[in-house]
Design a protein around this motif. Structure first.
Motif, PDB file in Angstrom:
ATOM      1  N   LEU A  35      -0.566  22.506   6.879  1.00 29.03           N
ATOM      2  CA  LEU A  35      -0.210  23.231   6.255  1.00 29.03           C
ATOM      3  C   LEU A  35      -1.213  21.876   4.714  1.00 29.03           C
ATOM      4  CD1 LEU A  35       3.359  24.190   6.670  1.00 29.03           C
ATOM      5  CD2 LEU A  35       1.515  25.792   6.212  1.00 29.03           C
ATOM      6  N   PHE A  36      -0.207  20.968   4.221  1.00 29.34           N
ATOM      7  CA  PHE A  36      -1.342  20.014   3.619  1.00 29.34           C
ATOM      8  C   PHE A  36      -1.369  19.035   4.083  1.00 29.34           C
ATOM      9  CE2 PHE A  36       3.214  21.665   1.711  1.00 29.34           C
ATOM     10  CZ  PHE A  36       2.954  22.522   0.793  1.00 29.34           C
ATOM     11  N   VAL A  37      -2.529  18.439   3.184  1.00 31.92           N
ATOM     12  CA  VAL A  37      -2.699  16.251   3.761  1.00 31.92           C
ATOM     13  C   VAL A  37      -1.974  15.567   3.542  1.00 31.92           C
ATOM     14  CG1 VAL A  37      -4.373  14.410   2.558  1.00 31.92           C
ATOM     15  CG2 VAL A  37      -5.606  17.486   2.081  1.00 31.92           C
ATOM     16  N   ASN A  38      -2.086  15.164   4.592  1.00 31.73           N
ATOM     17  CA  ASN A  38      -0.647  14.439   5.470  1.00 31.73           C
ATOM     18  C   ASN A  38      -0.858  13.479   5.623  1.00 31.73           C
ATOM     19  OD1 ASN A  38      -2.191  14.755   8.134  1.00 31.73           O
ATOM     20  ND2 ASN A  38      -0.288  15.259   8.817  1.00 31.73           N
ATOM     21  N   CYS A  65      -0.403  13.444  -0.433  1.00 31.68           N
ATOM     22  CA  CYS A  65       0.241  13.270   1.094  1.00 31.68           C
ATOM     23  C   CYS A  65       1.819  13.774   1.073  1.00 31.68           C
ATOM     24  CB  CYS A  65      -0.242  11.960   1.734  1.00 31.68           C
ATOM     25  SG  CYS A  65      -1.988  11.142   1.707  1.00 31.68           S
ATOM     26  N   VAL A  66       1.656  15.093   1.999  1.00 31.70           N
ATOM     27  CA  VAL A  66       3.363  15.307   1.977  1.00 31.70           C
ATOM     28  C   VAL A  66       2.878  15.094   3.914  1.00 31.70           C
ATOM     29  CG1 VAL A  66       4.294  17.462   1.828  1.00 31.70           C
ATOM     30  CG2 VAL A  66       3.886  16.123   0.027  1.00 31.70           C
ATOM     31  N   ARG A  67       3.999  15.423   4.117  1.00 31.16           N
ATOM     32  CA  ARG A  67       4.788  14.769   6.000  1.00 31.16           C
ATOM     33  C   ARG A  67       5.965  15.574   5.453  1.00 31.16           C
ATOM     34  NH1 ARG A  67       2.472   9.500   8.345  1.00 31.16           N
ATOM     35  NH2 ARG A  67       0.468   9.333   7.554  1.00 31.16           N
ATOM     36  N   THR A  68       6.915  16.263   6.686  1.00 33.99           N
ATOM     37  CA  THR A  68       8.181  17.334   5.747  1.00 33.99           C
ATOM     38  C   THR A  68       8.113  17.331   7.921  1.00 33.99           C
ATOM     39  OG1 THR A  68       7.200  19.395   5.839  1.00 33.99           O
ATOM     40  CG2 THR A  68       7.216  18.083   3.759  1.00 33.99           C
ATOM     41  N   LEU A  69       7.490  16.223   8.331  1.00 33.76           N
ATOM     42  CA  LEU A  69       8.124  17.152   9.660  1.00 33.76           C
ATOM     43  C   LEU A  69       9.601  15.914  10.352  1.00 33.76           C
ATOM     44  CD1 LEU A  69       4.827  16.271  12.013  1.00 33.76           C
ATOM     45  CD2 LEU A  69       6.812  18.144  11.610  1.00 33.76           C
ATOM     46  N   ASP A  70       9.357  14.753   8.744  1.00 36.60           N
ATOM     47  CA  ASP A  70      10.938  14.405   9.612  1.00 36.60           C
ATOM     48  C   ASP A  70      11.951  14.300   8.193  1.00 36.60           C
ATOM     49  OD1 ASP A  70       9.370  12.373   8.422  1.00 36.60           O
ATOM     50  OD2 ASP A  70       8.830  10.524   9.098  1.00 36.60           O
ATOM     51  N   ILE A  71      11.847  15.037   7.290  1.00 42.78           N
ATOM     52  CA  ILE A  71      12.660  15.052   6.435  1.00 42.78           C
ATOM     53  C   ILE A  71      13.979  15.126   6.244  1.00 42.78           C
ATOM     54  CG2 ILE A  71      13.201  17.951   6.103  1.00 42.78           C
ATOM     55  CD1 ILE A  71      11.893  17.957   3.470  1.00 42.78           C
ATOM     56  N   THR A  77      16.468   5.949   5.125  1.00 41.64           N
ATOM     57  CA  THR A  77      15.556   4.609   5.360  1.00 41.64           C
ATOM     58  C   THR A  77      15.410   4.306   4.796  1.00 41.64           C
ATOM     59  OG1 THR A  77      13.827   5.725   6.030  1.00 41.64           O
ATOM     60  CG2 THR A  77      15.432   5.892   7.535  1.00 41.64           C
ATOM     61  N   THR A  78      14.298   3.161   3.961  1.00 44.55           N
ATOM     62  CA  THR A  78      13.683   2.514   3.100  1.00 44.55           C
ATOM     63  C   THR A  78      12.371   3.247   2.667  1.00 44.55           C
ATOM     64  OG1 THR A  78      13.088   0.967   4.535  1.00 44.55           O
ATOM     65  CG2 THR A  78      15.974  -0.145   3.411  1.00 44.55           C
ATOM     66  N   ARG A  79      11.972   4.092   4.130  1.00 47.18           N
ATOM     67  CA  ARG A  79      10.372   4.108   4.135  1.00 47.18           C
ATOM     68  C   ARG A  79      10.130   5.692   4.229  1.00 47.18           C
ATOM     69  NH1 ARG A  79      11.235  -0.273   8.012  1.00 47.18           N
ATOM     70  NH2 ARG A  79      10.710   1.054   9.833  1.00 47.18           N
ATOM     71  N   HIS A  80      11.162   6.521   4.419  1.00 44.27           N
ATOM     72  CA  HIS A  80      10.847   8.252   4.289  1.00 44.27           C
ATOM     73  C   HIS A  80      10.491   8.734   3.468  1.00 44.27           C
ATOM     74  CE1 HIS A  80      11.678   7.483   8.504  1.00 44.27           C
ATOM     75  NE2 HIS A  80      10.285   7.948   9.532  1.00 44.27           N
ATOM     76  N   GLY A  81       9.237   9.268   2.321  1.00 43.68           N
ATOM     77  CA  GLY A  81       9.108   9.790   1.734  1.00 43.68           C
ATOM     78  C   GLY A  81       8.127  11.181   1.807  1.00 43.68           C
ATOM     79  N   SER A  82       8.593  12.002   1.150  1.00 43.57           N
ATOM     80  CA  SER A  82       8.334  13.309   1.559  1.00 43.57           C
ATOM     81  C   SER A  82       6.811  13.507   0.937  1.00 43.57           C
ATOM     82  CB  SER A  82       8.813  14.607   1.052  1.00 43.57           C
ATOM     83  OG  SER A  82       9.278  15.047   0.141  1.00 43.57           O
ATOM     84  N   PHE A  83       6.542  13.280  -0.041  1.00 41.09           N
ATOM     85  CA  PHE A  83       5.329  13.152  -1.196  1.00 41.09           C
ATOM     86  C   PHE A  83       4.953  10.947  -0.833  1.00 41.09           C
ATOM     87  CE2 PHE A  83       3.178  11.422  -4.947  1.00 41.09           C
ATOM     88  CZ  PHE A  83       2.246  12.593  -4.656  1.00 41.09           C
TER      89      PHE A  83
END
Length: 895
Positions: A35-38, A65-71, A77-83
């Motif tokens: 769906l998006f560049v990840n 980049c956008v990742r939403t599998l672990d939204i 956590t200190t490291r998870h970001g959707s964008f």
């Protein structure tokens, strides 16, 4: 070091070493698997896999980049970001391991004053693949790292592939020791919070075969050209260089977090649950901003649903923090200001971006009001029966009737200790989608619910003799008449709408963006108007008709006649689409490739991928290029040829359609416009008449849309524009050439009048504020002012702040101002005006222990929020406002 500066230094470092700077690709990607560049390498995938030769030997980019599998992990956590943004340098058969290692090390440890990041070399650790002795030796030789800080890992961690047969290779990751405050010593194998990964170097040198996952597949041998693909997380590097605990506290996100905390009156760092919600807000508001800027719009499917979910999670997080009023108008501009230095388009296009975001929040707030009550009732019923599972039909009711997405139902139910029957929900959702597909098939097959009903006709009589390219009339035989249910009928009577199958037809069936023909069927026994023409099965054409006189029966002969004016308009529009497409590519270049179109008599629409609106000058240039083609009277020709020959000659094949071995190529001016097409066309370009652009705009996902009036409708459109200009010139009593200047003068006068009016309003507020401050009364140790403002929340806030600033600053002062919003008729259907309350305190009152946020929540029973200095809330009617203001002195004495 600010994030924008980190980005600049990365690009400058590699540009100075021969890398071509490649701009970030838009987040929506044409890759059908995404769906998006990840990942940073996604735009370079064709070059890395060898599908296409790279236009440069080495490149550098900072890719959005956008990742939403672990939204759901965002904020926890200190490291998870959707964008996130991925700095990357790439080599396409140019340099390899040694130079990649040297370039990464040099930028990481070069002092800040000399253009690097200034990381302490003694705190950097690296990991390498356990079999990559070469990489380990390079880190020792190039960077001087001791073996103790070179960690060897297996395939799961340090061998890269795309998960399918193709390029693969070992990788090496760089980690930075953030110190004992973040965890135990011992390197990345011990603690990856203390030892934060910030750069991954992929050495793409092998080809893998079939096999599962990340390991267990065969390595087939060396690639003919070895590549380098690296990725440095920009947010992670910002966290390191800014000395903050996590990515949410970096300069591009922390201001949003702080503003959300102020709105809710909930300081960051007070408790874990609130901190998670504040981090969700900071991340999601920024993600939504960037998706909207790249053309994605909120929707119910695909990319649009991802954006909708992110926006709604942000809004709900703010509400859970205690802020009931619209939040995005407060937060989105903060994100815009932080992201604009790196991405100017978020500021340039903010009006469109904000309109979409604010409308989505308004819609979601209405959904929450209605759906939350229903969900709470359903959960209460489950608990009262001793159950722990919400039935799937209740979740589906929330989704189908109230617009409540399943993920929100899952979240809210989980917060109350209840699960949701997801299988039951999915079954109901699947059934609904099948019904929708059946309805769509019915509409596309002339009103027949199941296109398979026509299979016996096709089997018995063969394909339709289709003559739309050459003829306007045919003498035809009625092979079958079908009702809306798909059943064959012995006859159709006047007034009925049925589907008719003919042995031959001159009618164009809707396809390739061209609407179907209109016309009539005339028989000895009756007449019918043709409403729609479709192809429910390959080779078979069917006609949806309304019987206008008499009756129609299978077996009789009819005269099938296309409306010649309709066909002429359709030909002009379809040829006009080809001309406009060629003109667009002539002006903008080959990237402006048509991705969709629709044309009917007098009108055409053309979609194409492009970032940003076309300027008036560019639109004029496109329109002029099209007009020149019409003036040159370019010939329009049709040729049949093998598909391979068509491609060799540069014919454009659009929309990813499936073509046969022989294809129909429509040419306008030879190679000037050469496309595969099955539509009807004029013989010469001049027969189009005119192409007048009527609009240009975004249709989401990085797509723009041009619309135009064509032929006689085009002339009519231009005539209306001319008449409009004439009327304006007459009303302003100015020559046409002077209209822009005259209108500009009028607008300047209006702006001056607005400023004068605003100044008068300010003076009135100042005067009233002075009166109210002078009349302040003593109450429980404070100077207290309560009053109502002429207007809603904005006017109440303005007056409250003005009064507060006029109170004596050494004595505690409290101001409470109410305002009527006048929106009750639209909310809840009560017909009563709604009211807002604003409370503000001077510093002396705050130092004495009072809080504006606490007072508002006491007065409004928890509805409202803000800071200790200023807070506001709603949820009461204008009729309740006087009693609420009278309760202020009592609220000062509570707990």
């Amino acid at each position: 070091m600010l994030t924008a500066e980190i980005r600049r230094r990365f690009l400058d470092h590699f540009a100075a070493r021969g890398h071509t700077v490649v701009p970030s690709a838009p987040l929506p990607t044409p890759d059908p698997t995404l769906l998006f560049v990840n990942a940073g390498m996604v735009p370079f995938k064709p070059y890395l896999t060898g599908e296409t030769t790279a236009p440069w030997p080495r490149a550098v980019s900072v890719q959005k980049c956008v990742r939403t599998l672990d939204i759901e992990e965002v904020g926890k956590t200190t490291r998870h970001g959707s964008f996130f943004q991925m700095n990357g340098n790439f080599s396409f058969g140019d340099y390899f391991k040694e130079e990649a290692v040297a370039l990464a090390w040099e930028l990481s440890v070069t002092p800040v004053a000399d253009g690097g990041y200034g990381l302490d070399p003694g705190r950097i650790w690296v990991t390498v693949h356990h079999g990559d002795d070469e990489a380990a030796a390079l880190w020792r030789r190039v960077a001087g790292l001791p073996d103790a800080r070179i960690v060897r890992r297996g395939d799961e961690d340090n061998f890269w592939s795309m998960g399918v047969p193709g390029p693969c290779g070992p990788c090496s990751e760089l980690y930075y020791d953030r110190g004992p405050a973040f965890g135990p010593d011992g390197g990345p194998d011990v603690d990856e919070d203390r030892f934060m990964e910030f750069w991954n170097l992929v050495f793409m040198q092998y080809e893998r075969g079939e096999g599962p996952g990340k390991s267990g597949y065969p390595v087939l041998g060396e690639l003919p050209r070895r590549n380098i693909d690296t990725g440095m997380g920009l947010e992670r590097m910002a966290a390191l260089l800014q000395g903050v605990d996590n990515i949410y506290e970096t300069d591009e996100m922390r201001p949003v977090l702080d503003h959300a905390a102020a709105l809710a009156g909930t300081p960051y760092g007070r408790d874990a649950a609130s901190d998670v919600r504040l981090r969700v807000v900071a991340d999601h508001v920024r993600t939504a901003l960037m998706l909207l800027a790249d053309g994605t719009a909120p929707g119910n499917e695909g990319r649009g649903y991802v954006l909708r979910r992110i926006l709604r999670r942000a809004v709900r997080a703010v509400r859970l923090l205690g802020h009931e009023d619209p939040a995005l108008p407060e937060l989105l501009p903060v994100a815009r200001d932080r992201m604009a230095p790196g991405y100017p388009e978020v500021a340039d296009d903010f009006e469109r971006i904000s309109q979409l975001a604010y409308a989505e929040e308004d819609a979601f707030r209405a959904t929450l009001r209605s759906g939350t009550t229903v969900l709470d009732t359903a959960i209460g019923e489950v608990k009262s029966r001793g159950g722990r599972t919400l039935p799937g039909e209740r979740a589906f009711l929330l989704h189908d009737t109230y617009g409540f997405p399943l993920d929100l139902t899952l979240e809210m139910a989980a917060e109350q200790g209840v699960e949701v029957d997801r299988e039951g929900f999915t079954a109901l959702m699947t059934a609904q989608r099948e019904r929708a597909r059946a309805d769509a098939r019915a509409r596309k097959s002339g009103g027949v619910a199941d296109a398979a009903a026509f299979r016996p006709v096709l089997d018995a009589h063969g394909p339709t003799d289709w003559r739309a390219w050459d003829e306007l009339t045919t003498d035809s035989t009625v092979l079958a008449v079908h009702g809306p249910s798909g059943a064959a009928l012995p006859l159709a009577r006047e007034g009925e709408i049925v589907t008719v199958v003919l042995d031959r037809t001159p009618f164009y069936a809707e396809s390739g963006g061209q609407e179907s023909d209109a016309g009539h069927l005339v028989a000895a026994s009756g007449e019918a108007e043709v409403l729609d023409v479709q192809r429910p099965l390959p080779g078979l054409v069917v006609h949806q008709v309304r019987i206008t006189a008499g009756e129609l029966t299978p077996g009789e002969t009819v005269r099938a006649a296309v409306d010649p004016e309709w066909r002429l308009g359709a030909r002009q529009a379809h040829s006009g689409t080809h001309v406009l497409h060629a003109a667009l590519r002539q002006v903008l270049g080959p990237a402006a490739l048509q991705s969709g179109s629709y044309n009917r008599p007098g009108h055409l629409r053309l979609d194409f991928p492009w970032r940003g609106a076309l300027s008036p000058a560019v639109r004029s240039e496109v329109e002029e290029a099209a007009a020149r083609a019409l003036r040159r009277d370019l010939p329009v020709g049709v040729r049949w040829m093998p598909l391979a020959q068509a491609k060799e000659e540069g014919a454009l094949a659009l929309f990813g359609e499936t073509y046969g071995e022989r294809v129909r190529v429509v040419e306008i001016g030879g190679a000037w416009s050469r496309e595969l097409c099955g539509g009807t066309h004029v013989e010469h370009a001049s027969q189009i008449g005119v192409i007048a652009l009527t609009s240009e705009g975004s249709v989401g996902a990085g797509m723009r849309r041009l619309e135009a009036a064509v032929g006689i409708e085009g002339f009519a459109y231009l005539a209306r524009e001319r008449d409009l200009v004439s009327r304006i010139a007459e009303q302003l009593q100015a020559p046409r050439a002077e209209l822009p200047e005259r209108i500009g003068t009028l607008l300047d006068r209006l702006k001056a009048a607005d400023r004068a009016s605003a100044e008068l309003r300010r003076q009135a507020v100042e005067a009233r504020a002075a009166e109210l401050a002078a009349a302040a009364r003593e109450a429980h140790g404070v100077r207290l002012v309560t009053a109502t403002a002429d207007g809603g929340a904005a006017e109440a806030r303005t007056l409250a702040l003005a009064v507060r600033d006029r109170l004596p600053q050494r004595a505690p002062g409290v101001v409470a101002i109410g305002g009527s919003t006048g929106s009750g008729g639209a909310e809840g259907g009560s017909g009563e005006d709604r009211a807002a309350l604003v409370v503000t305190l001077n510093k002396a009152a705050q130092q004495a222990g009072w809080s504006a946020a606490t007072l508002v929540k006491r007065l409004l029973r928890g509805r409202g929020g803000g800071s200790a200095e200023t807070a506001q809330g709603g949820g009461i009617t204008a009729r309740q406002l006087p009693a609420t203001l009278e309760a202020v002195p009592g609220a000062l004495t509570e707990g």
